[in-house]
Design a protein around this motif. Structure first.
Motif, short mmCIF file in Angstrom:
data_model
loop_
_atom_site.label_atom_id
_atom_site.label_comp_id
_atom_site.label_asym_id
_atom_site.label_seq_id
_atom_site.Cartn_x
_atom_site.Cartn_y
_atom_site.Cartn_z
N GLU A 18 6.88 -25.86 -2.45
CA GLU A 18 6.39 -26.34 -3.73
C GLU A 18 6.73 -25.40 -4.88
N ASN A 19 6.45 -24.10 -4.71
CA ASN A 19 6.72 -23.15 -5.79
C ASN A 19 8.21 -23.06 -6.09
N ALA A 20 9.03 -23.07 -5.04
CA ALA A 20 10.48 -23.03 -5.27
C ALA A 20 10.95 -24.28 -6.00
N LEU A 21 10.38 -25.42 -5.66
CA LEU A 21 10.76 -26.68 -6.29
C LEU A 21 10.39 -26.70 -7.77
N VAL A 22 9.25 -26.12 -8.12
CA VAL A 22 8.76 -26.15 -9.50
C VAL A 22 9.42 -25.08 -10.36
N PHE A 23 9.62 -23.89 -9.82
CA PHE A 23 10.03 -22.76 -10.65
C PHE A 23 11.50 -22.37 -10.53
N LEU A 24 12.27 -23.05 -9.70
CA LEU A 24 13.70 -22.76 -9.59
C LEU A 24 14.50 -24.00 -9.97
N ILE A 25 15.47 -23.81 -10.86
CA ILE A 25 16.33 -24.92 -11.30
C ILE A 25 17.76 -24.69 -10.85
N ASP A 26 18.25 -23.47 -11.03
CA ASP A 26 19.62 -23.13 -10.67
C ASP A 26 19.80 -23.21 -9.16
N GLU A 27 20.78 -23.99 -8.70
CA GLU A 27 20.99 -24.17 -7.27
C GLU A 27 21.38 -22.87 -6.58
N LYS A 28 21.97 -21.94 -7.30
CA LYS A 28 22.33 -20.66 -6.70
C LYS A 28 21.10 -19.84 -6.31
N LEU A 29 19.94 -20.20 -6.86
CA LEU A 29 18.71 -19.48 -6.57
C LEU A 29 17.89 -20.18 -5.50
N TYR A 30 18.35 -21.32 -5.01
CA TYR A 30 17.58 -22.11 -4.05
C TYR A 30 17.29 -21.32 -2.78
N THR A 31 16.14 -21.65 -2.18
CA THR A 31 15.76 -21.09 -0.89
C THR A 31 16.07 -22.11 0.21
N VAL A 32 15.82 -21.72 1.45
CA VAL A 32 16.13 -22.60 2.59
C VAL A 32 15.42 -23.95 2.51
#
Length: 281
Positions: free
Chosen positions: A216-230
């Motif tokens: 949830e936190n990664a989905l809300v606070f990350l936009i750049d795909e290079k910063l995505y988590t697993v």
């Protein structure tokens, strides 16, 4: 004769418990086996019925695509490792620091303050998304890994868990250290932390699991795909009109490996902690 009957009854009870636990273990491991099996199948075999647990023609093409495709899982892996390891180390240390204060330092209103702090566990994390979004925008860390790392450094559960462990350490140990001229910092680092290794390892494993699986936190606070988590990277296998189940299962199989590694490394500390607790009880 009575003793023999009791021993036989006890052995039968232990056998029954073992059988029940074995059955539950098999039920728990079935989804994992299905995930591995699906990752080695062709798309046509995914929904084949009856289920073919061992593919007749296993293929590693999906695992290869996960790591060498246009959206390689390697980037997501490194991002998740970075966030999870930093968060785990920071959360474990800060939780131990706060727990020591609540457990071993006497000050006015300590218990009341701890209960207020503990009551924050009742606040749903989703309620904090908007305030955190505003603060992260103001601080300039929105769409960066710091937006996940900094909040992850503070865990109420970790403070509660370690405080309970620190309370079980005899006060005579710290009192004798005070008589020898040691202060709280020296007692914390030289006496309390070495004794708390099992509890620290348990918290580290739990926190790593939380950080690694945080979606949830990664989905809300990350936009750049290079910063995505697993967890976000798994979305790449949800196509416009269909779902690449084989690729998703291959990616999920790879994503669970760090969890297994962390548990294997820290399990002896968990067992030691449970043993110590049993002895103290």
């Amino acid at each position: 004769m009575e003793l023999k009957r009791r021993l036989t009854s006890g052995a039968a009870g232990r056998l029954l418990v073992t059988v029940i636990m074995l059955a539950l273990a098999i039920v728990m491991i079935i989804p994992f086996l299905w995930m591995i099996s699906t990752s080695l199948k062709t798309p046509a075999e995914v929904f084949k019925y009856p289920i073919e647990w061992i593919p007749s023609h296993p293929t590693w093409a999906h695992h290869h695509k996960v790591w060498t495709g246009p959206k390689s899982f390697g980037t997501y892996y490194l991002n998740s490792l970075k966030i999870s390891i930093i968060g785990m180390v920071g959360a474990t240390f800060l939780s131990a620091f706060a727990a020591y204060g609540f457990a071993r330092i006497e000050f006015k209103g300590r218990n009341a303050l701890f209960m207020i702090y503990l009551s924050m566990m009742m606040v749903p994390p989703q309620v904090l998304f908007v305030p955190k979004f505003i603060m992260f925008e103001w601080a300039g860390i929105y769409n960066t890994h710091l937006a996940l790392i900094l909040p992850g450094l503070f865990t109420i559960f970790g403070v509660f868990m370690l405080r309970q462990f620190f309370l079980s350490i005899p006060h005579e140990i710290s009192e004798s250290a005070f008589l020898d001229g040691a202060g709280h910092f020296r007692i914390f680092f030289r006496l309390v932390l070495p004794l708390a290794k099992p509890a620290l390892a348990t918290l580290a494993i739990i926190d790593f699991s939380w950080q690694w699986n945080d979606y949830e936190n990664a989905l809300v606070f990350l936009i750049d795909e290079k910063l995505y988590t697993v967890p976000l990277g798994l979305q790449n296998f949800i196509l416009e009109n269909t779902v690449d189940y084989n690729g998703m299962m291959a990616a999920a199989s790879a994503g669970i490996l760090p969890m297994i590694a962390v548990f294997v490394i820290g399990q002896r500390f968990i067992i030691q902690g449970l043993t110590n607790s049993a002895v103290k009880g």
